[in-house]
Design an enzyme around this catalytic site. Structure first.
Site, PDB file in Angstrom:
ATOM      1  N   ARG A  27      -9.427   7.989  -0.702  1.00 20.63           N
ATOM      2  CA  ARG A  27     -10.355   8.381   0.363  1.00 20.63           C
ATOM      3  C   ARG A  27     -11.238   9.521  -0.096  1.00 20.63           C
ATOM      4  O   ARG A  27     -10.856  10.316  -0.954  1.00 20.63           O
ATOM      5  CB  ARG A  27      -9.565   8.813   1.616  1.00 20.63           C
ATOM      6  CG  ARG A  27      -8.813   7.667   2.290  1.00 20.63           C
ATOM      7  CD  ARG A  27      -8.205   8.136   3.606  1.00 20.63           C
ATOM      8  NE  ARG A  27      -9.239   8.402   4.578  1.00 20.63           N
ATOM      9  CZ  ARG A  27      -9.593   7.553   5.553  1.00 20.63           C
ATOM     10  NH1 ARG A  27      -8.954   6.412   5.706  1.00 20.63           N
ATOM     11  NH2 ARG A  27     -10.558   7.857   6.384  1.00 20.63           N
TER      12      ARG A  27
ATOM     13  N   ASN B  72       0.864  -1.176   0.000  1.00 19.08           N
ATOM     14  CA  ASN B  72       0.000   0.000   0.000  1.00 19.08           C
ATOM     15  C   ASN B  72       0.912   1.240   0.000  1.00 19.08           C
ATOM     16  O   ASN B  72       1.715   1.429   0.922  1.00 19.08           O
ATOM     17  CB  ASN B  72      -0.893  -0.032   1.252  1.00 19.08           C
ATOM     18  CG  ASN B  72      -1.793   1.182   1.335  1.00 19.08           C
ATOM     19  OD1 ASN B  72      -1.345   2.300   1.132  1.00 19.08           O
ATOM     20  ND2 ASN B  72      -3.056   0.971   1.649  1.00 19.08           N
TER      21      ASN B  72
ATOM     22  N   HIS C 295      -3.740  -4.156   7.581  1.00 20.43           N
ATOM     23  CA  HIS C 295      -3.790  -3.056   8.522  1.00 20.43           C
ATOM     24  C   HIS C 295      -2.834  -3.228   9.697  1.00 20.43           C
ATOM     25  O   HIS C 295      -2.890  -4.219  10.411  1.00 20.43           O
ATOM     26  CB  HIS C 295      -5.194  -2.769   9.066  1.00 20.43           C
ATOM     27  CG  HIS C 295      -5.375  -1.301   9.278  1.00 20.43           C
ATOM     28  ND1 HIS C 295      -4.927  -0.676  10.394  1.00 20.43           N
ATOM     29  CD2 HIS C 295      -5.857  -0.349   8.461  1.00 20.43           C
ATOM     30  CE1 HIS C 295      -5.154   0.618  10.263  1.00 20.43           C
ATOM     31  NE2 HIS C 295      -5.708   0.849   9.093  1.00 20.43           N
TER      32      HIS C 295
ATOM     33  N   ASP D 114      -0.073   4.491  -0.165  1.00 24.32           N
ATOM     34  CA  ASP D 114      -0.777   5.739   0.203  1.00 24.32           C
ATOM     35  C   ASP D 114       0.160   6.771   0.819  1.00 24.32           C
ATOM     36  O   ASP D 114       0.015   7.972   0.584  1.00 24.32           O
ATOM     37  CB  ASP D 114      -1.856   5.462   1.267  1.00 24.32           C
ATOM     38  CG  ASP D 114      -3.032   4.689   0.726  1.00 24.32           C
ATOM     39  OD1 ASP D 114      -3.115   4.492  -0.497  1.00 24.32           O
ATOM     40  OD2 ASP D 114      -3.874   4.267   1.552  1.00 24.32           O
ATOM     41  N   HIS D 115       1.085   6.287   1.668  1.00 26.17           N
ATOM     42  CA  HIS D 115       1.851   7.259   2.447  1.00 26.17           C
ATOM     43  C   HIS D 115       3.016   7.872   1.676  1.00 26.17           C
ATOM     44  O   HIS D 115       3.641   8.817   2.146  1.00 26.17           O
ATOM     45  CB  HIS D 115       2.251   6.661   3.796  1.00 26.17           C
ATOM     46  CG  HIS D 115       1.013   6.373   4.598  1.00 26.17           C
ATOM     47  ND1 HIS D 115       0.119   7.364   4.936  1.00 26.17           N
ATOM     48  CD2 HIS D 115       0.466   5.212   5.038  1.00 26.17           C
ATOM     49  CE1 HIS D 115      -0.912   6.823   5.583  1.00 26.17           C
ATOM     50  NE2 HIS D 115      -0.719   5.516   5.654  1.00 26.17           N
TER      51      HIS D 115
ATOM     52  N   ARG E  44      -7.086  12.827   1.175  1.00 22.70           N
ATOM     53  CA  ARG E  44      -5.969  13.302   2.016  1.00 22.70           C
ATOM     54  C   ARG E  44      -4.610  12.827   1.508  1.00 22.70           C
ATOM     55  O   ARG E  44      -3.603  13.434   1.797  1.00 22.70           O
ATOM     56  CB  ARG E  44      -6.161  12.883   3.470  1.00 22.70           C
ATOM     57  CG  ARG E  44      -6.004  11.404   3.708  1.00 22.70           C
ATOM     58  CD  ARG E  44      -6.078  11.076   5.171  1.00 22.70           C
ATOM     59  NE  ARG E  44      -7.412  11.306   5.697  1.00 22.70           N
ATOM     60  CZ  ARG E  44      -7.884  10.697   6.781  1.00 22.70           C
ATOM     61  NH1 ARG E  44      -7.111   9.843   7.435  1.00 22.70           N
ATOM     62  NH2 ARG E  44      -9.100  10.900   7.211  1.00 22.70           N
TER      63      ARG E  44
ATOM     64  N   THR F 228      -8.266   3.791   8.473  1.00 23.66           N
ATOM     65  CA  THR F 228      -9.434   2.922   8.591  1.00 23.66           C
ATOM     66  C   THR F 228      -9.380   2.224   9.950  1.00 23.66           C
ATOM     67  O   THR F 228      -8.385   1.588  10.286  1.00 23.66           O
ATOM     68  CB  THR F 228      -9.429   1.878   7.454  1.00 23.66           C
ATOM     69  OG1 THR F 228      -9.095   2.556   6.251  1.00 23.66           O
ATOM     70  CG2 THR F 228     -10.775   1.218   7.311  1.00 23.66           C
TER      71      THR F 228
ATOM     72  N   HIS G 295      -5.634   3.588  -1.525  1.00 24.23           N
ATOM     73  CA  HIS G 295      -6.960   3.904  -0.959  1.00 24.23           C
ATOM     74  C   HIS G 295      -7.326   5.319  -1.381  1.00 24.23           C
ATOM     75  O   HIS G 295      -6.713   6.290  -0.921  1.00 24.23           O
ATOM     76  CB  HIS G 295      -6.888   3.792   0.569  1.00 24.23           C
ATOM     77  CG  HIS G 295      -8.200   4.000   1.259  1.00 24.23           C
ATOM     78  ND1 HIS G 295      -8.341   3.875   2.624  1.00 24.23           N
ATOM     79  CD2 HIS G 295      -9.432   4.333   0.801  1.00 24.23           C
ATOM     80  CE1 HIS G 295      -9.595   4.101   2.955  1.00 24.23           C
ATOM     81  NE2 HIS G 295     -10.280   4.406   1.877  1.00 24.23           N
TER      82      HIS G 295
ATOM     83  N   GLU H  18     -10.905  -9.294   3.392  1.00 27.53           N
ATOM     84  CA  GLU H  18      -9.628  -8.864   3.968  1.00 27.53           C
ATOM     85  C   GLU H  18      -9.871  -8.656   5.457  1.00 27.53           C
ATOM     86  O   GLU H  18     -10.676  -7.818   5.859  1.00 27.53           O
ATOM     87  CB  GLU H  18      -9.117  -7.583   3.313  1.00 27.53           C
ATOM     88  CG  GLU H  18      -7.771  -7.176   3.917  1.00 27.53           C
ATOM     89  CD  GLU H  18      -7.035  -6.097   3.142  1.00 27.53           C
ATOM     90  OE1 GLU H  18      -6.981  -6.191   1.900  1.00 27.53           O
ATOM     91  OE2 GLU H  18      -6.521  -5.176   3.793  1.00 27.53           O
TER      92      GLU H  18
ATOM     93  N   GLU I  66      -8.665   0.366  -2.712  1.00 27.33           N
ATOM     94  CA  GLU I  66      -9.507   0.388  -1.506  1.00 27.33           C
ATOM     95  C   GLU I  66     -10.420   1.598  -1.604  1.00 27.33           C
ATOM     96  O   GLU I  66      -9.967   2.692  -1.982  1.00 27.33           O
ATOM     97  CB  GLU I  66      -8.653   0.529  -0.256  1.00 27.33           C
ATOM     98  CG  GLU I  66      -7.739  -0.636  -0.005  1.00 27.33           C
ATOM     99  CD  GLU I  66      -6.767  -0.327   1.139  1.00 27.33           C
ATOM    100  OE1 GLU I  66      -6.808   0.782   1.701  1.00 27.33           O
ATOM    101  OE2 GLU I  66      -5.965  -1.197   1.445  1.00 27.33           O
TER     102      GLU I  66
HETATM  103  N1  PXP Z   1      -5.870  -2.819   4.110  1.00 27.85           N
HETATM  104  C1  PXP Z   1      -6.841  -1.898   4.297  1.00 27.85           C
HETATM  105  C2  PXP Z   1      -8.242  -2.279   3.989  1.00 27.85           C
HETATM  106  C3  PXP Z   1      -6.541  -0.588   4.720  1.00 27.85           C
HETATM  107  O1  PXP Z   1      -7.528   0.315   4.894  1.00 27.85           O
HETATM  108  C4  PXP Z   1      -5.192  -0.248   4.928  1.00 27.85           C
HETATM  109  C5  PXP Z   1      -4.844   1.162   5.310  1.00 27.85           C
HETATM  110  O2  PXP Z   1      -5.160   2.008   4.254  1.00 27.85           O
HETATM  111  C6  PXP Z   1      -4.215  -1.233   4.739  1.00 27.85           C
HETATM  112  C7  PXP Z   1      -4.578  -2.511   4.346  1.00 27.85           C
HETATM  113  C8  PXP Z   1      -2.758  -0.960   4.981  1.00 27.85           C
HETATM  114  O3  PXP Z   1      -2.600  -0.673   6.335  1.00 27.85           O
HETATM  115  P1  PXP Z   1      -1.204  -0.151   6.889  1.00 27.85           P
HETATM  116  O4  PXP Z   1      -0.896   1.102   6.136  1.00 27.85           O
HETATM  117  O5  PXP Z   1      -1.479   0.078   8.329  1.00 27.85           O
HETATM  118  O6  PXP Z   1      -0.199  -1.210   6.622  1.00 27.85           O
END
Ligand code: PXP
Length: 248
Positions: free
Chosen positions: A45, A7, A201, A9-10, A49, A104, A43, A160, A73
């Site tokens: 959102r 993932n 997560h 996102d960050h 963000r 989440t 994701h 998931e 996501e």
């Molecule tokens: N799976 C889902 C459904 C999530 O919402 C997230 C966070 O966006 C992740 C996996 C990844 O989580 P993390 O960034 O805490 O590893």
């Protein structure tokens, strides 16, 4: 062989913090795929963000080049659904979404009829407009909720499982073993109904270890820890380490 979805996102969080064009999401996706991950997860959102609409298309281009899935996501909002229909990801993971949450915070509450109906409607809209799309639902490892997922029938392909509470307990050295039993029960029940079981997560290298050892999941979606650790070690190296843990 279990799969790793990274993932990213960050990476977008860093970019958005300064409103710059870097670090680039497509570059991050390419590094993850070159170093052995199986899919890219993002994701989109509702508050945008981190991931922006254009990122979905840019990252999809990279996953297509590598012939690997993009796992999008999303909540059940109409405008996000429209973007999903246009971007055509291989997988969609439906999640609950609250604007005020940092991330989440838990799975979809399928025991709530209006939420169940909304999720089912979104699954059916996705399945009828994106050829071959696969859908996972982000859920707690809870027996009653598993039963509701099973009721969804062919509207879904996977669950998931929310591993956030387990991962926190692991980090804090609390009783994390009890979560493994819940995960195992969930795995056995869902698999017996032909539903795939993924995890996501809060996972770190350490907290992923016991899950892999007991073969509790078919796929791991991990973001925050991988991106954080890559500040010290580089994204390529951290992805390779996580791939070798998951596939050992
Ligand atoms: N799976 C889902 C459904 C999530 O919402 C997230 C966070 O966006 C992740 C996996 C990844 O989580 P993390 O960034 O805490 O590893």
């Amino acid at each position: 062989m279990p799969r790793l979805g990274v993932n990213i996102d960050h990476v977008a969080t860093l970019r958005q913090a300064r409103g710059e064009f870097y670090p680039r999401l497509d570059h991050a996706a390419r590094i993850c795929l070159e170093n052995g991950c199986d899919q890219i997860t993002i994701h989109l959102r509702e508050d945008r963000r981190h991931i922006q609409d254009q990122d979905v298309f840019d990252v999809k281009k990279i996953t297509d080049q590598f012939n690997k899935p993009l796992n999008l996501e999303m909540g059940c909002a109409e405008d996000i659904l429209d973007i999903a229909k246009e971007a055509r990801p291989s997988w969609v993971c439906l999640v609950p979404e609250k604007r005020e949450e940092k991330t989440t915070e838990g799975g979809l509450n399928l025991l709530d009829k209006s939420q169940y109906d909304k999720v089912k409607k979104t699954c059916d809209a996705l399945k009828s407009s994106i050829d071959g799309v696969k859908i996972s639902l982000f859920l707690e490892a809870n027996e009653k909720i598993n039963d509701m997922a099973i009721q969804m029938g062919s509207s879904i392909d996977a669950v998931e499982v929310h591993t956030g509470d387990y991962a926190k307990a692991y980090l804090e050295n609390n009783d994390w073993n009890s979560y493994l039993t819940q995960f195992e029960n969930t795995y056995n029940k869902l698999k017996s109904k032909g539903i795939h079981v993924h995890a996501g997560h809060g996972l770190t290298f350490e907290s992923t270890g016991p899950l892999v050892e007991q073969a509790l999941f078919e796929e791991y979606n991990i973001g925050h820890w991988i991106i954080s650790q890559s500040v010290f070690e580089g994204l390529d190296k951290v992805v390779r380490q996580m791939v070798s843990l998951i596939k050992r």
